[in-house]
Design a protein around this motif. Structure first.
Motif, PDB file in Angstrom:
ATOM      1  N   THR A 188      83.007  46.726  67.429  1.00 18.50           N
ATOM      2  CA  THR A 188      82.273  47.594  68.347  1.00 18.50           C
ATOM      3  C   THR A 188      81.727  48.810  67.605  1.00 18.50           C
ATOM      4  O   THR A 188      82.049  49.053  66.436  1.00 18.50           O
ATOM      5  N   VAL A 189      80.940  49.596  68.314  1.00 20.56           N
ATOM      6  CA  VAL A 189      80.362  50.801  67.711  1.00 20.56           C
ATOM      7  C   VAL A 189      81.453  51.771  67.256  1.00 20.56           C
ATOM      8  O   VAL A 189      81.250  52.561  66.332  1.00 20.56           O
ATOM      9  N   HIS A 190      82.640  51.699  67.868  1.00 26.52           N
ATOM     10  CA  HIS A 190      83.727  52.601  67.481  1.00 26.52           C
ATOM     11  C   HIS A 190      84.294  52.280  66.100  1.00 26.52           C
ATOM     12  O   HIS A 190      85.012  53.096  65.522  1.00 26.52           O
ATOM     13  N   SER A 191      83.980  51.093  65.579  1.00 24.40           N
ATOM     14  CA  SER A 191      84.381  50.744  64.212  1.00 24.40           C
ATOM     15  C   SER A 191      83.260  50.992  63.216  1.00 24.40           C
ATOM     16  O   SER A 191      83.384  50.625  62.048  1.00 24.40           O
ATOM     17  N   SER A 192      82.175  51.592  63.663  1.00 23.21           N
ATOM     18  CA  SER A 192      81.015  51.784  62.793  1.00 23.21           C
ATOM     19  C   SER A 192      81.292  52.825  61.714  1.00 23.21           C
ATOM     20  O   SER A 192      82.139  53.711  61.863  1.00 23.21           O
ATOM     21  N   TYR A 193      80.531  52.708  60.644  1.00 24.79           N
ATOM     22  CA  TYR A 193      80.612  53.691  59.564  1.00 24.79           C
ATOM     23  C   TYR A 193      80.329  55.091  60.099  1.00 24.79           C
ATOM     24  O   TYR A 193      81.077  56.038  59.830  1.00 24.79           O
ATOM     25  N   TYR A 194      79.246  55.239  60.865  1.00 26.97           N
ATOM     26  CA  TYR A 194      78.812  56.593  61.209  1.00 26.97           C
ATOM     27  C   TYR A 194      79.771  57.296  62.164  1.00 26.97           C
ATOM     28  O   TYR A 194      79.989  58.511  62.046  1.00 26.97           O
ATOM     29  N   LEU A 195      80.384  56.566  63.107  1.00 28.29           N
ATOM     30  CA  LEU A 195      81.327  57.231  64.009  1.00 28.29           C
ATOM     31  C   LEU A 195      82.639  57.548  63.296  1.00 28.29           C
ATOM     32  O   LEU A 195      83.252  58.596  63.537  1.00 28.29           O
ATOM     33  N   ASN A 196      83.091  56.666  62.415  1.00 28.85           N
ATOM     34  CA  ASN A 196      84.298  56.971  61.649  1.00 28.85           C
ATOM     35  C   ASN A 196      84.074  58.181  60.746  1.00 28.85           C
ATOM     36  O   ASN A 196      84.939  59.058  60.643  1.00 28.85           O
ATOM     37  N   ARG A 197      82.916  58.238  60.109  1.00 27.59           N
ATOM     38  CA  ARG A 197      82.652  59.380  59.231  1.00 27.59           C
ATOM     39  C   ARG A 197      82.542  60.675  60.040  1.00 27.59           C
ATOM     40  O   ARG A 197      83.071  61.721  59.639  1.00 27.59           O
TER      41      ARG A 197
END
Length: 356
Positions: free
Chosen positions: A24-33
């Protein structure tokens, strides 16, 4: 990866693996960063990366933090986005290339080398890979078993009124609200928040949240890290064409706000805020209804309204998906947890829902 500076070089390969794993989007690079940047004063990156021929084939987006319970220092290794009192990444998950148990084993070997007493990886989206991860953690360390929360998703009707998917009581209530406002001559409009308005809008969201919750246990938006994260994450989403935020205006006043990430036909909307001043006009129901119509015009067919079993989600036709996860303890904490007078929950101080 132990610093934010190491992350940009891995963005393309990170996202390729996420797409392969249907993350999901919650595992995306940008949200994690964005999360690790906003909360760098509270948690440090400990991202485990398994590479093969220059490509990422396994990734555990972890962070580390410390606290103490009754004077006992506790070192925690958790998924980024799961820290008590901080805004969360609801379905952040480990990512393993399908059909590669060897990659999972390599990931676990690296996790074993890190400095932690508690491993806390809960509320992941289900996949064969996360199921295998849970089983291997259970076999490797003293497990903390946790039943995952329910992620609630509202399907949007392909045509007709978006409220057609609501239950009868919710449809009747919505009509009553809208008819009353029309009779009173109240002006209601939905306004999209532009990128240059994000900081102002988030500050208003935080102000209203504090106003609404101060007398009911306090607002987590008193913590400036939470304000910073919502600003960072929303800007990053906008820059990638994946952000949408709106305000419901009642007679020109901001009565409600909604911050959403969009990816493909999926929308992820967990940050909805309302003004106490207009509480008697049900701004929450109004903004949900209007935003759902806007999302459908953008070819969104499912709106994920987050973990939690609030009744309004089901009244809108919400459907549950149970998330998966597990915790583990080792070392001195594991030894202490075996004592009759100390339960795991008392010793760790952890709850099933650590983020907000």
């Amino acid at each position: 990866m132990r610093s934010l500076d190491e992350m940009p070089d891995h963005e393309r390969s990170w996202e390729a693996l996420r797409r392969q794993c249907d993350g999901t989007v919650h595992s995306s690079y940008y949200l994690n960063r964005a999360w690790l940047q906003a909360f760098e004063g509270s948690a440090r990156p400990r991202i485990v990366v398994v590479e093969e021929k220059g490509s990422i084939v396994g990734l555990a987006p972890l962070c580390s933090y410390r606290y103490s319970v009754k004077g006992v220092p506790i070192k925690v290794l958790s998924l980024a986005g799961d820290l008590r009192g901080r805004l969360r990444l609801s379905t952040n998950s480990i990512l393993v290339s399908p059909g590669r148990p060897d990659v999972l084993e390599a990931m676990l070997r690296e996790i074993k080398k890190l400095n932690w007493s508690i491993l806390w990886t809960i509320n992941m989206g289900w996949s064969p890979q996360t199921e295998a991860y849970v089983e291997r953690v259970r076999e490797t360390w003293l497990p903390i078993e946790r039943t995952g929360q329910a992620m609630v998703t509202v399907p949007l009707p392909a045509e007709g009124d978006v409220a057609d998917g609501f239950d009868r009581g919710a449809r009747k209530n919505l009509r009553r609200i809208m008819n009353k406002l029309e009779r009173e001559g109240v002006r209601v409009e939905l306004a999209e928040i532009r990128r240059e308005q994000i900081d102002r809008a988030v500050d208003e969201y935080a102000r209203q949240h504090i106003e609404r919750w101060e007398s009911r246990g306090g607002s987590y938006f008193r913590n400036p890290e939470n304000v910073r994260f919502l600003k960072l994450a929303t800007r990053e989403a906008y820059d990638r064409g994946q952000g949408y935020a709106a305000e419901l205006l009642i007679n020109g006043d901001v009565a409600a706000q909604y911050f959403i990430y969009i990816e493909g036909g999926q929308a992820y909307g967990e940050r909805i805020g309302m003004s106490q001043r207009h509480a008697d006009r049900s701004p929450g129901w109004l903004i949900m209804y209007h935003v759902m119509g806007e999302l459908r015009s953008r070819r969104v067919h499912h709106l994920h309204v987050g973990p939690g079993t609030e009744q309004y989600k089901y009244a809108m036709g919400g459907q549950e998906t149970i998330l998966v996860g597990i915790g583990a303890i080792r070392g001195a904490v594991a030894l202490l947890a075996r004592l009759p007078m100390l339960s795991v929950d008392r010793l760790t101080g952890l709850k099933e829902d650590t983020g907000v």
